[in-house]
Design an enzyme around this catalytic site. Structure first.
Site, short mmCIF file in Angstrom:
data_model
loop_
_atom_site.label_atom_id
_atom_site.label_comp_id
_atom_site.label_asym_id
_atom_site.label_seq_id
_atom_site.Cartn_x
_atom_site.Cartn_y
_atom_site.Cartn_z
N HIS A 1 23.01 -31.07 -12.43
CA HIS A 1 23.91 -29.90 -12.38
C HIS A 1 23.12 -28.61 -12.64
O HIS A 1 23.18 -27.66 -11.86
CB HIS A 1 25.02 -30.09 -13.43
CG HIS A 1 26.00 -28.94 -13.53
ND1 HIS A 1 27.27 -29.01 -13.00
CD2 HIS A 1 25.90 -27.73 -14.11
CE1 HIS A 1 27.89 -27.86 -13.26
NE2 HIS A 1 27.08 -27.07 -13.93
N GLU A 2 22.35 -28.62 -13.71
CA GLU A 2 21.60 -27.41 -14.06
C GLU A 2 20.50 -27.13 -13.03
O GLU A 2 20.18 -25.98 -12.77
CB GLU A 2 21.02 -27.51 -15.48
CG GLU A 2 22.06 -27.70 -16.60
CD GLU A 2 23.18 -26.66 -16.61
OE1 GLU A 2 22.94 -25.51 -16.19
OE2 GLU A 2 24.31 -27.02 -17.03
N HIS B 1 22.00 -24.89 -10.47
CA HIS B 1 22.04 -23.48 -10.89
C HIS B 1 20.64 -22.85 -10.76
O HIS B 1 20.48 -21.73 -10.29
CB HIS B 1 22.45 -23.39 -12.37
CG HIS B 1 23.93 -23.55 -12.61
ND1 HIS B 1 24.88 -22.76 -12.01
CD2 HIS B 1 24.62 -24.40 -13.41
CE1 HIS B 1 26.09 -23.12 -12.44
NE2 HIS B 1 25.97 -24.11 -13.29
N GLU C 1 28.57 -21.95 -9.64
CA GLU C 1 29.08 -23.29 -9.94
C GLU C 1 29.13 -24.14 -8.67
O GLU C 1 29.00 -25.36 -8.74
CB GLU C 1 30.45 -23.16 -10.61
CG GLU C 1 30.90 -24.37 -11.40
CD GLU C 1 30.00 -24.75 -12.59
OE1 GLU C 1 29.10 -23.98 -12.95
OE2 GLU C 1 30.21 -25.84 -13.15
ZN ZN Z 1 27.55 -25.02 -14.35
#
Ligand code: ZN
Length: 488
Positions: free
Chosen positions: A260-261, A264, A290
């Site tokens: 997830h990171e 980003h 997101e």
């Molecule tokens: Zn996030």
């Protein structure tokens, strides 16, 4: 000197302050000694004030006016737009309200922690009342056309309005309720033995690093550390850092947070280097940000193809024998649960819809703070059929309100939905499944760079979506994704 050069010359100082503040922020969550928080807080506050002064300085304002008159390119217009937004925020909100917010938030954070620990909402309620009041005032100062909540939403997702989000959730939630019923009654797994499988942190760290290598993490300009809650800090274009967490079991949590990171971080890293040291370098909004993290977490890492790719890697590093099928179901359990941060991708949006309704009601006065615990529990039962046994697993679970943030939550659902749209669009150009299974992530990174990342913040989020995906956020894309994936 031309308008743009003048603006960028002044902005360079803001950029440097932002860099310092981001590095300090990252350090506060990772390596800062516990006792240093007070001194650190004072440094941060001085730097923030310096930044604010630069933003509202006459120098910048006159240079900006000059640029506004001559701005022709999308980049110049983008720079004007982004600067105007920040300047508007700093000039519209009176200093005494900012001071009051700082004070209330400092106390509210402590009260929230205690209230959560003791599962006692009444300890936090008076602070939340004040935070709601401050946010209402903010909305009045910032101005809005239709609903006061619009002014707050816009702080996190430029241009988002209450009305649009109402229709967004109206198209998303009822069909999703039907999907959830269908999935649950179909016997889709709700739990898995791998949730209990223990790992050694050292091994898990090696696994995370290996996966990051394969995804295309640039170790020369990026790093990974650990923190209480995973996050990404884009310190500069050439220094992007992520964190993850370790729990000793249930390796999915650590791995999916890492991935997830990574999403980003990649967004920050793949901005066009031409925008370096300008206000349009980096992500445009929280919702779009997101969408990038959710794309890598949900669309890539929770796919069947990724499970095949991952199975031998898990065996190698963790010594855990898990077939691709095992991993796929383990990563995609659908289980109505109490906590947003532990929710699967099907039930996740219900948690957000609930928070959207509540925030909107608090801001327009149709909901009172004292009603929240019972309202929360009632809506959780209606949406997900689960009732929190106490407030710490209910209305007190999230940190956001204690930090003063209202209007933030909807960006999570926007991101989740846009991620599914990206999948739909990307599959027209790439054989996504095949690439994932072979671990060839280069073309995927390149697609995202070309369509989304390189543009930084030069276009507002809706305009970027129109250009890169033909519109959105489009709940139908997410519903199609759920319908296609969660069937036996
Ligand atoms: Zn996030």
């Amino acid at each position: 000197m031309a308008g743009l050069e003048k603006v960028l010359e002044i902005y360079e100082q803001i950029w440097a302050l932002n860099y310092a503040l981001a590095l300090i922020g990252w350090d506060s969550e990772t390596y800062m000694p516990e006792g240093s928080a007070k001194e650190r807080g004072e440094v941060t506050s001085v730097l923030e004030t310096m930044k604010q002064r630069l933003y509202i300085s006459q120098n910048l304002l006159s240079a900006l006016e000059e640029l506004e008159e001559s701005a022709e390119s999308d980049v110049e217009k983008g720079i004007v737009r982004v600067l105007r937004r920040t300047i508007k925020y700093y000039t519209a909100i009176p200093a005494d309200l900012v001071k009051k917010e700082e004070k209330v938030v400092n106390e509210a954070k402590i009260a929230w922690r205690r209230a959560k620990k003791e599962a006692n909402f009444s300890l936090f309620a008076p602070y939340l009342e004040e935070i709601v009041e401050i946010n209402r005032k903010k909305a009045e100062y910032l101005g809005y056309e239709d609903h006061p909540y619009d002014a707050l939403l816009d702080l996190y997702e430029e241009g988002a309005t209450t009305r649009e989000l109402e229709s967004f959730f109206d198209s998303l939630i009822p069909p999703l309720e039907r999907e959830l019923k269908r999935i649950l009654s179909s016997g889709w797994p709700q739990d898995h033995p791998l949730e209990e499988a223990p790992y050694r942190e050292m091994d898990m760290e090696t696994l995370n690093r290996e996966i990051l290598n394969l995804l295309g993490f640039d170790w020369g300009l990026m790093r990974i550390d650990r923190s209480a809650h995973p996050f990404t800090e884009g310190i500069g274009l050439y220094d992007v850092r992520i964190t993850t967490w370790y729990h000793g079991k249930d390796f999915r949590r650590s791995l999916l947070a890492t991935i997830h990171e990574f999403g980003h971080a990649l967004y920050e890293r793949q901005c066009d280097p031409k925008f370096w040291k300008t206000p349009v370098c980096g992500g445009v909004s929280l919702g779009i940000h997101e969408s990038q993290s959710r794309f890598w977490e949900n669309i890539i890492a929770r796919s069947r193809a990724f499970a095949s790719f991952l199975s031998p890697i898990v065996k190698h590093h963790l010594g855990i024998e898990a077939s691709p099928d095992d991993l796929f179901y383990y990563f995609n359990l659908v289980r109505p649960s109490l906590l947003r941060v532990e929710a699967d991708e099907v039930t996740y949006n219900f948690h957000i819809a609930l928070r959207f309704e509540i925030e909107k009601g608090l801001i327009d006065g149709s909901i009172e703070v004292k009603e929240l615990p019972s309202l929360w529990n009632q809506r959780m039962e209606e949406y997900l059929g689960v009732v929190p046994p106490d407030d710490s697993l209910g209305v007190l679970q999230d940190i956001h309100w204690s930090l003063g943030a209202m209007g933030y939550f909807p960006t999570y659902s926007i991101g989740t939905v846009v991620a599914a749209q990206i999948k739909e669009k990307m599959e027209k150009d790439l054989d996504l499944e095949n690439l994932i299974e072979k671990g060839e992530f280069g073309p995927i990174r390149e697609w995202l760079r070309e369509r989304i990342h390189r543009w930084g913040a030069i276009y507002p989020p809706k305009e970027l979506l129109r250009r890169s995906l033909g519109g959105g956020p489009d709940p139908e894309a997410f519903l199609n994704y759920v319908r296609g994936k969660y069937k036996w």
